[in-house]
Design a protein around this motif. Structure first.
Motif, PDB file in Angstrom:
ATOM      1  N   GLU A 139       0.802  -1.213   0.000  1.00 26.00           N
ATOM      2  CA  GLU A 139       0.000   0.000   0.000  1.00 26.00           C
ATOM      3  C   GLU A 139       0.840   1.272   0.000  1.00 26.00           C
ATOM      4  OE1 GLU A 139      -3.650   2.023   2.548  1.00 26.00           O
ATOM      5  OE2 GLU A 139      -2.736   0.152   3.216  1.00 26.00           O
ATOM      6  N   HIS A 140       1.886   1.335   0.802  1.00 28.86           N
ATOM      7  CA  HIS A 140       2.651   2.574   0.906  1.00 28.86           C
ATOM      8  C   HIS A 140       3.636   2.737  -0.247  1.00 28.86           C
ATOM      9  CE1 HIS A 140       0.865   3.418   4.749  1.00 28.86           C
ATOM     10  NE2 HIS A 140       1.219   2.243   5.209  1.00 28.86           N
ATOM     11  N   GLN A 141       3.829   1.712  -1.053  1.00 25.13           N
ATOM     12  CA  GLN A 141       4.698   1.816  -2.219  1.00 25.13           C
ATOM     13  C   GLN A 141       3.876   2.124  -3.463  1.00 25.13           C
ATOM     14  OE1 GLN A 141       6.445  -2.068  -1.906  1.00 25.13           O
ATOM     15  NE2 GLN A 141       8.232  -1.322  -0.788  1.00 25.13           N
ATOM     16  N   ARG A 142       2.801   1.410  -3.663  1.00 18.85           N
ATOM     17  CA  ARG A 142       1.864   1.638  -4.752  1.00 18.85           C
ATOM     18  C   ARG A 142       2.458   1.338  -6.132  1.00 18.85           C
ATOM     19  NH1 ARG A 142      -2.460   4.992  -3.122  1.00 18.85           N
ATOM     20  NH2 ARG A 142      -2.254   5.739  -0.988  1.00 18.85           N
ATOM     21  N   TYR A 143       1.565   0.980  -7.043  1.00 16.52           N
ATOM     22  CA  TYR A 143       1.925   0.920  -8.453  1.00 16.52           C
ATOM     23  C   TYR A 143       1.917   2.352  -8.978  1.00 16.52           C
ATOM     24  CZ  TYR A 143       1.213  -4.159  -8.552  1.00 16.52           C
ATOM     25  OH  TYR A 143       1.303  -5.521  -8.335  1.00 16.52           O
ATOM     26  N   LEU A 144       3.026   2.765  -9.608  1.00 19.35           N
ATOM     27  CA  LEU A 144       3.168   4.132 -10.085  1.00 19.35           C
ATOM     28  C   LEU A 144       3.402   4.167 -11.590  1.00 19.35           C
ATOM     29  CD1 LEU A 144       5.546   5.621  -7.342  1.00 19.35           C
ATOM     30  CD2 LEU A 144       3.066   5.903  -7.500  1.00 19.35           C
ATOM     31  N   SER A 145       2.870   5.172 -12.252  1.00 20.40           N
ATOM     32  CA  SER A 145       3.159   5.375 -13.668  1.00 20.40           C
ATOM     33  C   SER A 145       4.647   5.641 -13.846  1.00 20.40           C
ATOM     34  CB  SER A 145       2.350   6.561 -14.207  1.00 20.40           C
ATOM     35  OG  SER A 145       2.730   7.772 -13.560  1.00 20.40           O
ATOM     36  N   GLN A 146       5.158   5.337 -15.017  1.00 20.23           N
ATOM     37  CA  GLN A 146       6.562   5.520 -15.401  1.00 20.23           C
ATOM     38  C   GLN A 146       7.509   4.494 -14.785  1.00 20.23           C
ATOM     39  OE1 GLN A 146       7.883   9.518 -14.537  1.00 20.23           O
ATOM     40  NE2 GLN A 146       6.166  10.464 -15.585  1.00 20.23           N
ATOM     41  N   LYS A 147       7.009   3.604 -13.905  1.00 20.12           N
ATOM     42  CA  LYS A 147       7.882   2.630 -13.259  1.00 20.12           C
ATOM     43  C   LYS A 147       7.595   1.217 -13.772  1.00 20.12           C
ATOM     44  CE  LYS A 147       9.216   2.778  -9.109  1.00 20.12           C
ATOM     45  NZ  LYS A 147       9.315   2.701  -7.630  1.00 20.12           N
ATOM     46  N   PRO A 148       8.642   0.385 -13.894  1.00 19.94           N
ATOM     47  CA  PRO A 148       8.429  -1.000 -14.351  1.00 19.94           C
ATOM     48  C   PRO A 148       8.066  -1.923 -13.186  1.00 19.94           C
ATOM     49  CG  PRO A 148      10.774  -0.551 -14.130  1.00 19.94           C
ATOM     50  CD  PRO A 148      10.063   0.728 -13.781  1.00 19.94           C
ATOM     51  N   PHE A 149       7.201  -2.885 -13.459  1.00 19.12           N
ATOM     52  CA  PHE A 149       6.797  -3.859 -12.446  1.00 19.12           C
ATOM     53  C   PHE A 149       6.815  -5.252 -13.068  1.00 19.12           C
ATOM     54  CE2 PHE A 149       5.071   0.152 -11.060  1.00 19.12           C
ATOM     55  CZ  PHE A 149       5.381   0.163  -9.702  1.00 19.12           C
ATOM     56  N   ARG A 150       7.193  -6.224 -12.248  1.00 21.08           N
ATOM     57  CA  ARG A 150       7.400  -7.590 -12.740  1.00 21.08           C
ATOM     58  C   ARG A 150       6.300  -8.525 -12.236  1.00 21.08           C
ATOM     59  NH1 ARG A 150      12.911 -10.311 -10.999  1.00 21.08           N
ATOM     60  NH2 ARG A 150      11.839 -10.265  -8.999  1.00 21.08           N
ATOM     61  N   PHE A 151       5.938  -9.467 -13.098  1.00 16.16           N
ATOM     62  CA  PHE A 151       4.939 -10.479 -12.774  1.00 16.16           C
ATOM     63  C   PHE A 151       5.437 -11.826 -13.302  1.00 16.16           C
ATOM     64  CE2 PHE A 151       3.057  -6.367 -13.435  1.00 16.16           C
ATOM     65  CZ  PHE A 151       2.213  -6.196 -12.344  1.00 16.16           C
ATOM     66  N   ILE A 152       4.911 -12.909 -12.723  1.00 14.56           N
ATOM     67  CA  ILE A 152       5.291 -14.256 -13.151  1.00 14.56           C
ATOM     68  C   ILE A 152       4.039 -15.008 -13.580  1.00 14.56           C
ATOM     69  CG2 ILE A 152       6.325 -16.455 -12.473  1.00 14.56           C
ATOM     70  CD1 ILE A 152       8.029 -14.940 -10.471  1.00 14.56           C
ATOM     71  N   VAL A 153       4.100 -15.642 -14.744  1.00 14.73           N
ATOM     72  CA  VAL A 153       2.983 -16.416 -15.278  1.00 14.73           C
ATOM     73  C   VAL A 153       3.335 -17.900 -15.188  1.00 14.73           C
ATOM     74  CG1 VAL A 153       1.533 -16.866 -17.291  1.00 14.73           C
ATOM     75  CG2 VAL A 153       2.349 -14.535 -16.831  1.00 14.73           C
ATOM     76  N   ARG A 154       2.431 -18.674 -14.587  1.00 17.76           N
ATOM     77  CA  ARG A 154       2.646 -20.113 -14.433  1.00 17.76           C
ATOM     78  C   ARG A 154       1.425 -20.877 -14.912  1.00 17.76           C
ATOM     79  NH1 ARG A 154       4.612 -18.072  -9.368  1.00 17.76           N
ATOM     80  NH2 ARG A 154       6.864 -18.360  -9.105  1.00 17.76           N
ATOM     81  N   PHE A 155       1.671 -22.079 -15.414  1.00 12.43           N
ATOM     82  CA  PHE A 155       0.604 -22.981 -15.819  1.00 12.43           C
ATOM     83  C   PHE A 155       0.841 -24.311 -15.123  1.00 12.43           C
ATOM     84  CE2 PHE A 155      -1.448 -26.073 -18.662  1.00 12.43           C
ATOM     85  CZ  PHE A 155      -2.729 -25.525 -18.720  1.00 12.43           C
ATOM     86  N   ASN A 156      -0.150 -24.746 -14.338  1.00  8.80           N
ATOM     87  CA  ASN A 156       0.000 -25.951 -13.510  1.00  8.80           C
ATOM     88  C   ASN A 156       1.240 -25.866 -12.622  1.00  8.80           C
ATOM     89  OD1 ASN A 156      -2.314 -27.490 -14.116  1.00  8.80           O
ATOM     90  ND2 ASN A 156      -1.389 -28.216 -16.028  1.00  8.80           N
ATOM     91  N   GLY A 157       1.517 -24.667 -12.136  1.00  9.19           N
ATOM     92  CA  GLY A 157       2.630 -24.463 -11.221  1.00  9.19           C
ATOM     93  C   GLY A 157       3.984 -24.291 -11.873  1.00  9.19           C
ATOM     94  N   GLU A 158       4.056 -24.429 -13.207  1.00 11.78           N
ATOM     95  CA  GLU A 158       5.321 -24.313 -13.930  1.00 11.78           C
ATOM     96  C   GLU A 158       5.363 -23.007 -14.724  1.00 11.78           C
ATOM     97  OE1 GLU A 158       7.769 -26.450 -13.603  1.00 11.78           O
ATOM     98  OE2 GLU A 158       6.600 -27.797 -12.313  1.00 11.78           O
ATOM     99  N   ALA A 159       6.548 -22.401 -14.765  1.00 14.97           N
ATOM    100  CA  ALA A 159       6.712 -21.140 -15.484  1.00 14.97           C
ATOM    101  C   ALA A 159       6.403 -21.322 -16.967  1.00 14.97           C
ATOM    102  CB  ALA A 159       8.135 -20.613 -15.303  1.00 14.97           C
ATOM    103  N   LEU A 160       5.696 -20.341 -17.538  1.00 12.01           N
ATOM    104  CA  LEU A 160       5.360 -20.367 -18.961  1.00 12.01           C
ATOM    105  C   LEU A 160       6.356 -19.495 -19.723  1.00 12.01           C
ATOM    106  CD1 LEU A 160       1.479 -20.178 -19.485  1.00 12.01           C
ATOM    107  CD2 LEU A 160       3.055 -21.969 -20.228  1.00 12.01           C
ATOM    108  N   ASP A 161       7.119 -20.105 -20.614  1.00  7.30           N
ATOM    109  CA  ASP A 161       8.096 -19.382 -21.421  1.00  7.30           C
ATOM    110  C   ASP A 161       7.460 -18.960 -22.748  1.00  7.30           C
ATOM    111  OD1 ASP A 161      10.349 -18.383 -22.650  1.00  7.30           O
ATOM    112  OD2 ASP A 161      11.225 -20.338 -23.064  1.00  7.30           O
ATOM    113  N   GLY A 162       7.741 -17.728 -23.181  1.00 11.79           N
ATOM    114  CA  GLY A 162       7.246 -17.261 -24.469  1.00 11.79           C
ATOM    115  C   GLY A 162       5.751 -17.015 -24.515  1.00 11.79           C
ATOM    116  N   GLN A 163       5.142 -16.763 -23.366  1.00 14.99           N
ATOM    117  CA  GLN A 163       3.700 -16.541 -23.300  1.00 14.99           C
ATOM    118  C   GLN A 163       3.378 -15.052 -23.472  1.00 14.99           C
ATOM    119  OE1 GLN A 163       0.925 -18.739 -22.806  1.00 14.99           O
ATOM    120  NE2 GLN A 163      -0.122 -16.836 -23.337  1.00 14.99           N
ATOM    121  N   LYS A 164       2.472 -14.741 -24.388  1.00 14.12           N
ATOM    122  CA  LYS A 164       2.064 -13.347 -24.569  1.00 14.12           C
ATOM    123  C   LYS A 164       1.167 -12.902 -23.419  1.00 14.12           C
ATOM    124  CE  LYS A 164       2.388 -12.998 -29.606  1.00 14.12           C
ATOM    125  NZ  LYS A 164       1.654 -12.675 -30.869  1.00 14.12           N
TER     126      LYS A 164
END
Length: 272
Positions: A139-164
């Motif tokens: 909450e005190h950090q917040r998502y801010l414009s102009q800043k990059p943020f990272r997310f992880i996409v998984r399928f059945n618990g495994e990382a998805l490579d090359g996923q749009k």
């Protein structure tokens, strides 16, 4: 922001993520005013579950305990206080024979300390196709414009490579990117606020939605993660900093001039 503008932004977001189907969005500003405004107060905080017909909705506690939520006509969902402090998650799922859709959104609640780290909820497996903030922006950090943020996409618990993965905002922006071998994707949040006033409290947040779709064994999976993002303070801090620096320069200059001013001669009687 006026009620009329709040309604417009909510409608804009629902239109911009029309293909994302199931997604949590904030209710229009007039609904928030009628429901009491803040998490855990009044009649609860209103959200809208877009395309929520036939979906099951829940709120997940920091301990991963789940409580069902009632989805009203039009997708309206009122989230009352849970009595537990910390990050919770709104969760919705809609499943058919050939398709599964999931929508997630994190929110903060107030109450007694849960004693649990937010990581326990964030890193828990929540669906077959999962989007995880890495890390969760608190909450005190917040998502801010102009800043990059990272997310992880998984399928059945495994990382998805090359996923749009796509990111859309209630201000009308759309970005696409692709995950790496670890399933990671990084999005710089757009600086797409049309009207900006000095001061954080003078600027209402917009909403962004991450959406990902994957097919496996003839079944389609789609997951969305939505969250508010805010105007980067650099918009007014840089101006304020410049004015402060200019003022400090003027003061310093006056002090230097005063120190360097020649002293007046004084006669024996102490007169100038």
């Amino acid at each position: 922001m006026s009620i009329k503008k709040g309604i417009f932004l909510s409608l804009a977001l629902s239109c911009s993520v029309a293909q994302a189907s199931l997604v949590w969005t904030p209710a229009p500003a007039d609904a928030s005013a009628q429901k009491g405004g803040h998490h855990g107060h009044g009649g609860g905080t209103p959200f809208v579950l877009q395309d929520g017909e036939g979906a099951e909705a829940e709120i997940w506690f920091p301990t991963r305990v789940r409580r069902p939520l009632h989805v009203e006509e039009g997708g309206q969902v009122s989230v009352s206080g849970t009595g537990v402090s910390g990050y919770h998650m709104l969760y919705a799922i809609k499943s058919t024979a050939d398709r599964e859709e999931v929508a997630m959104r994190y929110l903060s609640q107030h109450g007694k300390p849960s004693g649990e780290s937010p990581a326990k909820l964030v890193n828990a497996r929540k669906s077959v196709l999962d989007i995880t903030p890495a890390p969760l922006t608190r909450e005190h950090q917040r998502y801010l414009s102009q800043k990059p943020f990272r997310f992880i996409v998984r399928f059945n618990g495994e990382a998805l490579d090359g996923q749009k993965v796509s990111l859309t905002t209630s201000n009308g922006s759309r970005i696409e990117s692709t995950t790496d071998q670890q399933g990671r994707v990084i999005f710089p949040l757009p600086d797409d606020f049309s009207e900006i006033e000095p001061g954080r409290r003078n600027n209402r947040p917009a909403d962004f939605v991450l959406a990902v779709e994957h097919r496996s064994e003839g079944r389609a999976y789609r997951t969305t993660l939505s969250a508010p993002y805010y105007v980067n303070p650099s918009h007014w801090q840089s101006t304020a900093g410049g004015l402060l620096a200019m003022f400090a320069g003027v003061v310093t200059g006056l002090v230097v001039l005063r120190r360097n001013r020649p002293a007046k001669s004084v006669d024996a009687k102490g007169r100038a």
